[in-house]
Design an enzyme around this catalytic site. Structure first.
Site, short mmCIF file in Angstrom:
data_model
loop_
_atom_site.label_atom_id
_atom_site.label_comp_id
_atom_site.label_asym_id
_atom_site.label_seq_id
_atom_site.Cartn_x
_atom_site.Cartn_y
_atom_site.Cartn_z
N SER A 33 11.52 -60.78 -31.92
CA SER A 33 12.80 -59.83 -31.70
C SER A 33 12.57 -58.36 -31.42
O SER A 33 11.36 -58.06 -31.76
CB SER A 33 13.87 -60.24 -32.79
N LYS A 34 13.55 -57.38 -31.11
CA LYS A 34 13.03 -56.03 -30.89
C LYS A 34 12.63 -55.36 -32.13
O LYS A 34 11.88 -54.53 -31.80
CB LYS A 34 14.34 -55.41 -30.65
#
Ligand code: GLU
Length: 471
Positions: A241-242
């Site tokens: 994820s980010k």
């Protein structure tokens, strides 16, 4: 065995940029289609209107084009966005209602909410009670009738058979009370009407698959093959994820990873062919088999991506690398040279020292514009009174020099060094500072040859002036 009738699709929901997980799903579908000589279809899943945007569609198409994943059917041809296909969903819902495989339901949202909450309080998964199954209603939401007993087996090409007991499923909603079709229903109708033979997608959709299979069966359609690709993980083995850093394809493009390196990297992220790491695109097409995609998650490793990028920069034909440079030159505020052969020669001198196209340009900015400033340490060491004298001699020598090929330049430099009782390196470093602003650069005679006579003399004169001021 090749199967030219294979039809696969990539079906992004356009809620943001294409991230590496989506890009890899697209790539596996593309490789599958190209390997078999079948069709690769692009479908935009934009039924969630509140989250879908035209900018996201444009950005996803742009990223796919950059990766070189061309589609045989899809936008801009109309009919490949779910919002353009609402009539199809309606017609299929009607068919299911007419055959009794689906029914209307008028259970109030508050009732369902209460039931869901009390199931949760008991620690159970909510299942619709079936209250409206046999009420013969003619309006309301549309639900699919799921068989009470038995099980549905997903024969996944990556994970093998996975059995879902029907008691885990419930009569799910195909069309909401407001007439809008649900996501899972659209996917089935789309895959059926687009004659998709193999559904290759992220395994976050595995739990939807038994519901979808039961819908295919209710419609009387053959069920496609499924392959659920494991998630991409961060270094801590949680889903990428980010917070693990950059995940959108555009970020890697902007950082100067060549598209072939990105494709090679994404292919190896889960798929393998022995322990080989480096594959040309045509080799991937030839060798790709979805059965060789591993069943467990693959860790995203930027260092390995950069290693592959460096490999591509070093080993790809310089003219092809040069052809990738114009957008990076513009982004760096530099003019794109007209002479593409010259640019390819520039690449040859720089590519040993760069992991990305951006690094390559940073190391070679001086080819495109004079150094904005001299490195202070280098200036102190070289642009001195003594340096001024040497620059005068060098200028005199090069003004007489017509042949600016590296070999001829080396000859001239050696001759002058001997005359001045200097080492070649003294004149070479002095020239480096004058021409590039610092003391590290590609081989100096290549640099001089590529800058050419006029530019070299102009920069040497500028350095001479700077050395004069220092003296
Ligand atoms: N639109 C879904 C997604 O972006 C893909 C659905 C599918 O491949 O079936 O995750």
């Amino acid at each position: 065995m090749k199967d030219a009738t294979a039809r696969v699709r990539f079906a992004p929901s356009p809620t943001g940029h294409l991230h590496v997980g989506g890009a890899r799903t697209a790539l596996f579908n593309w490789l599958f289609a190209r390997h078999h000589g079948g069709a690769f279809i692009l479908r935009i899943e934009d039924t969630d209107r509140s989250r879908s945007t035209d900018e996201a569609i444009a950005s996803i198409l742009d990223a796919l084009e950059w990766l070189g994943l061309d589609w045989d059917e899809g936008p801009p041809t109309p009919g490949y966005r779910q919002t353009e296909r609402l009539d199809l969903y309606r017609a299929h819902a009607e068919r299911l209602l007419a055959s009794g495989r689906a029914y209307h339901c008028d259970c109030a949202p508050e009732l369902l909410k209460r039931q869901r909450e009390s199931a949760q309080a008991r620690g159970e998964t909510f299942r619709y009670s079936g209250r409206c199954r046999d009420r013969g209603l003619t309006a309301g939401a549309v639900r699919l009738r799921i068989p009470d007993a038995g099980a549905t087996v997903v024969n996944d090409l990556i994970h093998g058979p996975i059995t879902f007991d029907h008691r885990q499923l419930d009569d799910w909603i195909l069309v909401r009370t407001d007439g809008t079709p649900t996501y899972n229903f659209c996917v089935v109708v789309d895959d059926v009407t687009m004659r998709i033979t193999h559904v290759i997608r992220g395994n976050d959709h595995l739990s939807n698959t038994p519901k979808q299979i039961l819908c295919y069966e209710a419609l009387g359609y053959a069920v496609p093959e499924f392959a659920h690709v494991p998630m991409i993980l961060g270094a801590d083995r949680s889903r990428l994820s980010k917070r693990h850093g950059a995940t959108s394809v555009q970020v890697f493009r902007d950082a100067g990873i060549p598209p072939d390196a990105m494709v090679n990297y994404l292919a190896r992220l889960g798929w393998s062919h022995g322990d080989r790491e480096i594959f040309a695109r045509a080799e991937l097409v030839e060798l790709f088999d979805v059965k060789n995609v591993g069943a467990s998650g693959a860790v995203f490793d930027v260092t390995k991506l950069e290693w592959l990028s460096q490999h591509y920069l070093k080993s790809t034909d310089a003219a092809r690398v040069a052809a990738l440079l114009p957008p990076y030159l513009r982004a760096a505020g530099l003019r794109v040279p007209d002479d593409t052969a010259w640019l390819a020669r520039v690449v040859v001198t720089l590519r040993e020292r760069a992991k990305t196209l951006v690094e390559l340009l940073a190391a070679g900015r001086f080819y495109f514009e004079p150094p904005a400033a001299y490195d202070p340490k280098a200036a102190t060491a070289f642009l001195t009174a003594e340096g001024a004298g040497r620059l005068d001699r060098l200028l005199e020598r090069l003004e007489r020099q017509a042949d600016f090929t590296p070999a001829a330049l080396e000859h001239a430099y050696r001759g002058l060094a001997a005359e001045l009782s200097l080492k070649l390196v003294d004149l070479a470093q002095l020239s480096r500072v004058a021409l590039t602003g610092g003391t590290a650069s590609p081989p100096i005679f290549d640099v001089v040859a590529l800058l050419g006579r006029d530019e070299t003399l102009a920069r040497l004169r500028r350095a001479r002036a700077a050395a004069g001021r220092a003296a």
